[in-house]
Design an enzyme around this catalytic site. Sequence first.
Site, PDB file in Angstrom:
ATOM      1  N   LYS A 118       1.130   4.043  -3.053  1.00 40.55           N
ATOM      2  CA  LYS A 118       0.690   5.434  -2.886  1.00 40.55           C
ATOM      3  C   LYS A 118       1.835   6.409  -3.157  1.00 40.55           C
ATOM      4  CE  LYS A 118      -3.677   4.826  -1.952  1.00 40.55           C
ATOM      5  NZ  LYS A 118      -4.730   5.348  -2.826  1.00 40.55           N
TER       6      LYS A 118
ATOM      7  N   TYR B 177       0.848  -1.204   0.000  1.00 41.00           N
ATOM      8  CA  TYR B 177       0.000   0.000   0.000  1.00 41.00           C
ATOM      9  C   TYR B 177       0.880   1.250   0.000  1.00 41.00           C
ATOM     10  CZ  TYR B 177      -3.639   3.331   1.412  1.00 41.00           C
ATOM     11  OH  TYR B 177      -4.509   4.397   1.467  1.00 41.00           O
TER      12      TYR B 177
HETATM   13  N1  LIG Z   1      -9.649   5.687   4.733  1.00 35.38           N
HETATM   14  C1  LIG Z   1      -8.411   6.122   4.930  1.00 35.38           C
HETATM   15  O1  LIG Z   1      -7.915   6.213   6.044  1.00 35.38           O
HETATM   16  C2  LIG Z   1      -7.583   6.569   3.762  1.00 35.38           C
HETATM   17  C3  LIG Z   1      -6.418   7.281   4.026  1.00 35.38           C
HETATM   18  C4  LIG Z   1      -5.635   7.710   2.976  1.00 35.38           C
HETATM   19  C5  LIG Z   1      -5.991   7.404   1.672  1.00 35.38           C
HETATM   20  N2  LIG Z   1      -7.115   6.693   1.441  1.00 35.38           N
HETATM   21  C6  LIG Z   1      -7.435   6.415   0.040  1.00 35.38           C
HETATM   22  O2  LIG Z   1      -8.658   7.001  -0.309  1.00 35.38           O
HETATM   23  C7  LIG Z   1      -9.308   6.241  -1.308  1.00 35.38           C
HETATM   24  C8  LIG Z   1     -10.705   5.914  -0.869  1.00 35.38           C
HETATM   25  O3  LIG Z   1     -10.615   5.269   0.376  1.00 35.38           O
HETATM   26  P1  LIG Z   1     -11.880   4.977   1.299  1.00 35.38           P
HETATM   27  O4  LIG Z   1     -11.391   5.034   2.671  1.00 35.38           O
HETATM   28  O5  LIG Z   1     -13.037   5.809   0.884  1.00 35.38           O
HETATM   29  O6  LIG Z   1     -12.118   3.451   0.887  1.00 35.38           O
HETATM   30  P2  LIG Z   1     -13.431   2.545   0.977  1.00 35.38           P
HETATM   31  O7  LIG Z   1     -12.930   1.150   1.000  1.00 35.38           O
HETATM   32  O8  LIG Z   1     -14.329   3.017   2.049  1.00 35.38           O
HETATM   33  O9  LIG Z   1     -14.152   2.836  -0.428  1.00 35.38           O
HETATM   34  C9  LIG Z   1     -13.516   2.504  -1.625  1.00 35.38           C
HETATM   35  C10 LIG Z   1     -14.548   2.377  -2.734  1.00 35.38           C
HETATM   36  O10 LIG Z   1     -13.819   2.062  -3.920  1.00 35.38           O
HETATM   37  C11 LIG Z   1     -14.425   0.973  -4.560  1.00 35.38           C
HETATM   38  N3  LIG Z   1     -13.391   0.232  -5.278  1.00 35.38           N
HETATM   39  C12 LIG Z   1     -12.415  -0.531  -4.736  1.00 35.38           C
HETATM   40  N4  LIG Z   1     -11.679  -1.068  -5.734  1.00 35.38           N
HETATM   41  C13 LIG Z   1     -12.199  -0.633  -6.906  1.00 35.38           C
HETATM   42  C14 LIG Z   1     -11.883  -0.861  -8.271  1.00 35.38           C
HETATM   43  N5  LIG Z   1     -10.897  -1.687  -8.622  1.00 35.38           N
HETATM   44  N6  LIG Z   1     -12.636  -0.272  -9.213  1.00 35.38           N
HETATM   45  C15 LIG Z   1     -13.665   0.527  -8.864  1.00 35.38           C
HETATM   46  N7  LIG Z   1     -14.023   0.762  -7.595  1.00 35.38           N
HETATM   47  C16 LIG Z   1     -13.287   0.190  -6.621  1.00 35.38           C
HETATM   48  C17 LIG Z   1     -15.081   0.173  -3.474  1.00 35.38           C
HETATM   49  O11 LIG Z   1     -16.158  -0.626  -3.980  1.00 35.38           O
HETATM   50  C18 LIG Z   1     -15.541   1.252  -2.522  1.00 35.38           C
HETATM   51  O12 LIG Z   1     -16.832   1.700  -2.823  1.00 35.38           O
HETATM   52  C19 LIG Z   1      -8.420   5.021  -1.528  1.00 35.38           C
HETATM   53  O13 LIG Z   1      -7.559   5.264  -2.630  1.00 35.38           O
HETATM   54  C20 LIG Z   1      -7.604   4.938  -0.255  1.00 35.38           C
HETATM   55  O14 LIG Z   1      -6.375   4.302  -0.432  1.00 35.38           O
HETATM   56  C21 LIG Z   1      -7.925   6.278   2.437  1.00 35.38           C
END
Ligand SMILES: NC(=O)c1ccc[n+]([C@@H]2O[C@H](COP(=O)([O-])OP(=O)(O)OC[C@H]3O[C@@H](n4cnc5c(N)ncnc54)[C@H](O)[C@@H]3O)[C@@H](O)[C@H]2O)c1
Length: 364
Positions: free
Chosen positions: A274, A270
Amino acid sequence: MVFIDADKSNYINYYNFIMDNNLLTLQGVICVDNSLFKAKVYLKDTTDSNGLALREFNQFIANDPRVEQVIVPLRDGISLIRRVSVASTHLLSQANITDDEVFRGVQGRSILNRMRLDGKVAYVTGGGQGIGRGFAHALGEAGAKVAVVDMDHTKAQAVVKELFLKGVHAIPIKADISKSDDVQRMVDTIVSKWGAIHIACNNAGINRNSASEDTSLEEWDQTFNVNLRGTFMCCQAAGRVMLKQGYGKIINTASMASLIVPHPQKQLSYNASKAGVVKLTQTLGTEWIDRGVRVNCISPGIVDTPLIHSEDLRPLVQRWLSDIPAGRLAQVTDLQAAVVYLASDVSDYMTGHNLVIEGGQSLW
Ligand SMILES: NC(=O)c1ccc[n+]([C@@H]2O[C@H](COP(=O)([O-])OP(=O)(O)OC[C@H]3O[C@@H](n4cnc5c(N)ncnc54)[C@H](O)[C@@H]3O)[C@@H](O)[C@H]2O)c1
């Protein structure tokens, strides 16, 4: 909007009170009732005190350079008075005011107006929940049409329903962004429906946890296929449309994990994926800006979404809190203004930037 009615002889006083106390914003409107007063304002020899008061009022407004007015001959007459953004040259020179874009606003638009996204077409991948859902709402509230893209169609449809209730034009698109055919179909669907793509939020991502010595190639590939290769494919497919248009805003979701090594969870693939998103963003951001396409990314800290509710991560919340100067996890709403800022013209000079929003965590 301010509505003026009641005592006709006091209309000028009501109006002066509003203007002198700055109660009318730029582009704000005052509606004045009975401003033609049974056409008595036009009768030369009228002695009607209300007719005379309104005649004086209408002339007073016509002479005020701060506003423009129309009097609509509807029933008893209604005036619409709007504060104009550009004061007369005469007034400006008298007050020794610098008449430039800072004073007038770029193209006459105030800062919040310039952040509006009316007429823009956007998509958000991973828009079915969490951060992507927050982005979809923010862009829609700011005026954009939004394609909500997710591999989970039911979730994308649910977000589209929410947006519809708020009067936002939105469509759901089922796509797995790790598949090139899906990515191309996503872009083609949006262009054939709305004719353009102005804002591309490449947000979908996954998080897997394992100690580095145990990380399988399967986990590595799965993570990179979505987080980096998938994000690249989306940037490229949307970028081709934007380069042809000569305009576009790409906003990738990276992570604080691109900067620091979050702990105690183990997530080598991960973190590395990123960091790749940030370098992808910097490279595209510099390669495409002279053709009108800006590419930036947002790096959230730990956001309270289903992503961190996994069995591995949930027990770590208390531990993380002690590492966050802000003393709490981020909510998706903490990220919404950033995506609107990066999507709007006000950030046109920003490209290849990694906008970190983590409550100070990366500084400790
Ligand atoms: N939650 C955190 O703490 C956090 C922190 C930093 C970065 N992020 C990043 O933010 C982004 C969103 O995270 P989140 O927390 O909302 O995640 P989440 O898991 O709550 O939601 C992710 C969504 O993306 C969809 N998804 C996953 N893989 C997919 C694919 N291959 N094609 C299309 N849709 C897909 C899922 O169905 C889901 O609806 C991600 O890139 C994650 O790495 C999250």
